[in-house]
Scaffold this active site. Sequence first.
Site, mmCIF file in Angstrom:
data_model
loop_
_atom_site.group_PDB
_atom_site.id
_atom_site.type_symbol
_atom_site.label_atom_id
_atom_site.label_comp_id
_atom_site.label_asym_id
_atom_site.label_seq_id
_atom_site.Cartn_x
_atom_site.Cartn_y
_atom_site.Cartn_z
ATOM 1 N N TYR A 187 -13.622 -4.033 12.902
ATOM 2 C CA TYR A 187 -12.688 -3.237 12.425
ATOM 3 C C TYR A 187 -11.006 -3.775 13.264
ATOM 4 O O TYR A 187 -10.001 -3.741 13.055
ATOM 5 C CB TYR A 187 -12.648 -1.738 12.457
ATOM 6 C CG TYR A 187 -11.277 -1.050 11.642
ATOM 7 C CD1 TYR A 187 -10.556 -1.171 10.788
ATOM 8 C CD2 TYR A 187 -10.670 0.260 12.859
ATOM 9 C CE1 TYR A 187 -9.504 -0.765 10.777
ATOM 10 C CE2 TYR A 187 -9.769 1.132 12.674
ATOM 11 C CZ TYR A 187 -9.075 0.564 11.874
ATOM 12 O OH TYR A 187 -8.230 1.087 10.958
ATOM 13 N N SER A 229 2.322 3.701 -1.881
ATOM 14 C CA SER A 229 1.612 4.721 -3.428
ATOM 15 C C SER A 229 1.045 5.680 -3.057
ATOM 16 O O SER A 229 1.323 7.354 -3.270
ATOM 17 C CB SER A 229 0.213 4.286 -4.638
ATOM 18 O OG SER A 229 -0.791 3.725 -4.010
ATOM 19 N N ARG A 230 0.080 5.712 -1.157
ATOM 20 C CA ARG A 230 0.254 7.011 -1.140
ATOM 21 C C ARG A 230 0.484 7.262 0.338
ATOM 22 O O ARG A 230 0.420 6.458 0.976
ATOM 23 C CB ARG A 230 -1.167 8.032 -1.542
ATOM 24 C CG ARG A 230 -2.099 6.113 -0.770
ATOM 25 C CD ARG A 230 -3.511 7.345 -1.367
ATOM 26 N NE ARG A 230 -3.338 7.134 -3.338
ATOM 27 C CZ ARG A 230 -4.516 5.747 -3.762
ATOM 28 N NH1 ARG A 230 -4.252 5.013 -3.152
ATOM 29 N NH2 ARG A 230 -4.381 6.300 -4.929
ATOM 30 N N GLY A 231 -0.281 8.486 1.110
ATOM 31 C CA GLY A 231 -0.070 8.357 2.732
ATOM 32 C C GLY A 231 1.183 7.816 3.467
ATOM 33 O O GLY A 231 2.418 8.472 3.405
ATOM 34 N N ILE A 232 0.851 6.933 4.439
ATOM 35 C CA ILE A 232 1.911 6.124 5.556
ATOM 36 C C ILE A 232 2.934 5.562 5.453
ATOM 37 O O ILE A 232 3.933 5.819 5.451
ATOM 38 C CB ILE A 232 1.039 6.701 6.676
ATOM 39 C CG1 ILE A 232 0.460 7.222 7.739
ATOM 40 C CG2 ILE A 232 2.357 5.359 8.331
ATOM 41 C CD1 ILE A 232 -0.252 6.412 8.996
ATOM 42 N N GLY A 233 2.513 4.475 4.036
ATOM 43 C CA GLY A 233 3.295 4.032 3.285
ATOM 44 C C GLY A 233 3.918 4.915 2.607
ATOM 45 O O GLY A 233 5.802 4.224 2.843
ATOM 46 N N LYS A 241 -2.311 -0.863 -5.675
ATOM 47 C CA LYS A 241 -2.805 -1.768 -6.128
ATOM 48 C C LYS A 241 -3.308 -0.214 -7.584
ATOM 49 O O LYS A 241 -3.447 -0.801 -8.621
ATOM 50 C CB LYS A 241 -4.121 -1.645 -6.277
ATOM 51 C CG LYS A 241 -4.718 -3.356 -5.552
ATOM 52 C CD LYS A 241 -5.773 -3.263 -4.967
ATOM 53 C CE LYS A 241 -7.254 -3.815 -5.886
ATOM 54 N NZ LYS A 241 -8.029 -3.555 -4.938
ATOM 55 N N GLY A 254 1.028 -1.516 0.390
ATOM 56 C CA GLY A 254 0.279 -0.389 0.710
ATOM 57 C C GLY A 254 0.856 1.041 0.083
ATOM 58 O O GLY A 254 0.370 1.892 0.466
ATOM 59 N N LYS A 275 -7.047 -5.238 13.546
ATOM 60 C CA LYS A 275 -6.387 -5.042 13.076
ATOM 61 C C LYS A 275 -5.404 -5.386 14.753
ATOM 62 O O LYS A 275 -4.235 -5.106 14.357
ATOM 63 C CB LYS A 275 -5.963 -3.321 13.694
ATOM 64 C CG LYS A 275 -6.941 -1.665 12.780
ATOM 65 C CD LYS A 275 -5.618 -2.160 11.648
ATOM 66 C CE LYS A 275 -5.003 -1.457 11.803
ATOM 67 N NZ LYS A 275 -4.316 -1.439 10.612
#
Length: 283
Positions: free
Chosen positions: A168, A19-23, A42, A17, A172
């Site tokens: 959720y 492609s953006r954000g925290i990753g 993806k 994951g 987690k």
Amino acid sequence: MSSEQRPLADRTLVVSGGSRGIGLAIALGAAKQGANVVLLAKTAEPHPKLPGTVHTAVADVEAVGAKAVAVVGDVRKEDDVQRAIDTAVQTFGGVDIVINNASAIATEPTEALAAKKFDLMMDINVRGTFLLTKAALPHLRKSANAHVITLAPPLNLNPHWLGAHPVYTVSKYGMTLLSLGWAEEYQDSGIGFSCLWPQTYIATSAVTNLADGDHLASSSRSPEIMADAATQILIGPAKDANGQTYIDADVLAAAGITDLSRYGGGDDPIWDIFVDKKMNDKS
């Protein structure tokens, strides 16, 4: 910064994951310290509501002077995950770091939660973490200071969090339990299994796309705080991280970084879910 000053030089990081954000922020933080980066995501084409693709993420990593490769794939699919690990080995010679970042969230009450959302959270959060870590293990064993960081919270059995969004929470905490289990199962392997969780909301698309997203984002810290905390963990000995469940602000405080104003969020940022504010007043 010379290679001698880049503590992650010649080490290879695989992030799900990414492609953006925290990753992506963690990938960039590690890249600035010399790491090679393999991004599994993806998003090959632009999304109407989400910024960036796995290919723009590669360009971002390359822009800070590091090497990166994109793998378009789904962390839920064993073949895609294996392809990401194989790409890391073929391109960079091994795998030293895994960041289990990919995650799905749905917080509807139980009677309103669609079964497909239940399946999505379990498949991405738990199955994806299992598949990526399992595929990387033979290569992590060969690394001199291997780390697996899973973006999951400390286990907080406060009934408030257990009842707020049980499914959720299970997904987690399942990620957390996998990390803690691996820490024990592989305690003699030299691999450091740890979890990292934000003390506050982080200004990612998951927040900005909410109904009151702009207001929430103004009271959220930037993804760079998670990147800086992750980097602190990664440059340290794996044995010290093994079995730990970290909060980002606590990691930075231990490194002598207590002024968090540069990460935004204002004077009273929104505390993240699973974090009891009274337990973190020291931060």
